[in-house]
Design a protein around this motif. Structure first.
Motif, mmCIF file in Angstrom:
data_model
loop_
_atom_site.group_PDB
_atom_site.id
_atom_site.type_symbol
_atom_site.label_atom_id
_atom_site.label_comp_id
_atom_site.label_asym_id
_atom_site.label_seq_id
_atom_site.Cartn_x
_atom_site.Cartn_y
_atom_site.Cartn_z
ATOM 1 N N ILE A 25 24.138 62.028 59.233
ATOM 2 C CA ILE A 25 24.656 63.072 58.354
ATOM 3 C C ILE A 25 26.157 62.861 58.145
ATOM 4 N N SER A 26 26.627 63.066 56.917
ATOM 5 C CA SER A 26 28.053 62.913 56.598
ATOM 6 C C SER A 26 28.840 64.186 56.919
ATOM 7 N N LEU A 27 30.143 64.054 56.956
ATOM 8 C CA LEU A 27 31.019 65.210 57.139
ATOM 9 C C LEU A 27 31.067 66.058 55.871
ATOM 10 N N THR A 28 31.334 67.341 56.047
ATOM 11 C CA THR A 28 31.677 68.201 54.917
ATOM 12 C C THR A 28 33.157 67.990 54.583
ATOM 13 N N ASP A 29 33.601 68.569 53.471
ATOM 14 C CA ASP A 29 35.031 68.512 53.156
ATOM 15 C C ASP A 29 35.849 69.166 54.266
ATOM 16 N N LYS A 30 35.325 70.261 54.814
ATOM 17 C CA LYS A 30 36.008 70.924 55.930
ATOM 18 C C LYS A 30 36.076 69.991 57.139
ATOM 19 N N GLY A 31 34.999 69.253 57.391
ATOM 20 C CA GLY A 31 34.980 68.314 58.506
ATOM 21 C C GLY A 31 36.025 67.233 58.357
ATOM 22 N N ARG A 32 36.249 66.785 57.124
ATOM 23 C CA ARG A 32 37.286 65.765 56.876
ATOM 24 C C ARG A 32 38.678 66.334 57.106
ATOM 25 N N ILE A 33 38.874 67.584 56.724
ATOM 26 C CA ILE A 33 40.164 68.242 56.974
ATOM 27 C C ILE A 33 40.377 68.411 58.477
ATOM 28 N N GLN A 34 39.318 68.789 59.203
ATOM 29 C CA GLN A 34 39.419 68.916 60.661
ATOM 30 C C GLN A 34 39.846 67.590 61.283
ATOM 31 N N ALA A 35 39.237 66.496 60.812
ATOM 32 C CA ALA A 35 39.567 65.173 61.357
ATOM 33 C C ALA A 35 41.017 64.802 61.066
ATOM 34 N N LEU A 36 41.492 65.129 59.869
ATOM 35 C CA LEU A 36 42.869 64.819 59.512
ATOM 36 C C LEU A 36 43.851 65.627 60.357
ATOM 37 N N ARG A 37 43.565 66.902 60.544
ATOM 38 C CA ARG A 37 44.443 67.744 61.378
ATOM 39 C C ARG A 37 44.453 67.242 62.824
ATOM 40 N N LEU A 38 43.289 66.825 63.297
ATOM 41 C CA LEU A 38 43.210 66.259 64.645
ATOM 42 C C LEU A 38 44.036 64.983 64.731
ATOM 43 N N ALA A 39 43.936 64.134 63.713
ATOM 44 C CA ALA A 39 44.704 62.890 63.702
ATOM 45 C C ALA A 39 46.198 63.159 63.812
ATOM 46 N N ARG A 40 46.657 64.156 63.084
ATOM 47 C CA ARG A 40 48.086 64.497 63.141
ATOM 48 C C ARG A 40 48.472 65.037 64.505
ATOM 49 N N ARG A 41 47.538 65.694 65.167
ATOM 50 C CA ARG A 41 47.773 66.185 66.527
ATOM 51 C C ARG A 41 47.911 64.998 67.501
ATOM 52 N N LEU A 42 47.216 63.908 67.216
ATOM 53 C CA LEU A 42 47.166 62.776 68.145
ATOM 54 C C LEU A 42 48.276 61.751 67.919
ATOM 55 N N ARG A 43 49.101 61.963 66.895
ATOM 56 C CA ARG A 43 50.094 60.956 66.500
ATOM 57 C C ARG A 43 50.964 60.457 67.640
ATOM 58 N N ASN A 44 51.390 61.352 68.507
ATOM 59 C CA ASN A 44 52.335 60.969 69.558
ATOM 60 C C ASN A 44 51.667 60.743 70.913
ATOM 61 N N MET A 45 50.345 60.655 70.911
ATOM 62 C CA MET A 45 49.623 60.386 72.153
ATOM 63 C C MET A 45 49.599 58.876 72.409
ATOM 64 N N PRO A 46 49.557 58.458 73.674
ATOM 65 C CA PRO A 46 49.598 57.021 73.989
ATOM 66 C C PRO A 46 48.237 56.340 73.823
ATOM 67 N N ILE A 47 47.681 56.423 72.609
ATOM 68 C CA ILE A 47 46.346 55.874 72.340
ATOM 69 C C ILE A 47 46.482 54.418 71.894
ATOM 70 N N THR A 48 45.751 53.533 72.570
ATOM 71 C CA THR A 48 45.826 52.109 72.242
ATOM 72 C C THR A 48 44.526 51.582 71.648
ATOM 73 N N ALA A 49 43.447 52.385 71.689
ATOM 74 C CA ALA A 49 42.170 51.945 71.128
ATOM 75 C C ALA A 49 41.341 53.163 70.749
#
Length: 202
Positions: A25-49
């Motif tokens: 099943i694909s994401l809804t438009d709201k689901g894509r916005i949730q993912a984008l907001r989460l991505a911005r939350r993770l910007r300064n985290m020490p994620i390498t993979a």
């Protein structure tokens, strides 16, 4: 090593309360916005993979995050949701009506399978294998990986990393785009946050 555990963004079946399992099943438009907001939350985290399930809703979530973080994502079937067989596409009420007594058995017996589906222990076997793979990366204490997966799979990953009994999956909630952070140490893992979803609010 930090492990950042995320459930995929919202889908239409989430909204309708339908059991998804391995249905793609694909994401809804709201689901894509949730993912984008989460991505911005993770910007300064020490994620390498970034690792994600190979199901569409997880890949789409991981791709939105990956583009924001300028990182590629790695898909693996080890992070798939449980296959719920003939339950998939049905609501909880419909499952109870169509398959009387099976849900209660599912909750109590981790070897029980929906018709044509997987048991919780099948999911656990996949997750244990995935944990072995990420521990073999020998990452630094302050480095981290992001895992994008599904409700049940995330819960199993959390209890396995924390060394808790599998029965604890019923005590954990993991919302769409909710973030759980665990630091994995040799002497035992530390839970930093559980299902933090403040970033998805308006």
């Amino acid at each position: 090593m930090f492990v950042y555990i995320v459930r995929h963004g919202e889908t239409d079946w989430n909204v309708e309360g339908r059991t998804q399992g391995t249905s793609d099943i694909s994401l809804t438009d709201k689901g894509r916005i949730q993912a984008l907001r989460l991505a911005r939350r993770l910007r300064n985290m020490p994620i390498t993979a970034i690792y994600c399930s190979d199901l569409k809703r997880a890949v789409e979530t991981a791709s939105i995050i990956g583009r924001e973080l300028n990182m590629q994502w790695i898909t693996t079937p080890l992070l798939r949701e449980a296959c719920f067989g003939e339950w998939e596409g049905h609501t909880i009420r419909e499952i109870e009506d169509l398959f009387p007594g099976q849900l209660s058995r599912w909750y109590q017996d981790h070897d029980f399978r929906a018709p044509g589906g997987e048991s919780v222990n099948c999911v656990r076997e996949r997750i244990v294998k995935f944990i072995g793979q990420i521990k073999a990366l020998e990452m630094g204490q302050d480095e981290g990986i992001l895992v994008v997966s599904h409700a049940l799979t995330c819960k199993v990953l959390i209890v396995e990393l924390m060394g808790l009994p599998l029965t604890y999956i019923r005590r954990i909630r993991q919302d769409n785009a909710g973030l759980t952070v665990i630091k994995v140490l040799e002497e035992g893992s530390v839970l930093f946050s559980l299902n933090d979803a403040c970033h998805v609010e308006d």
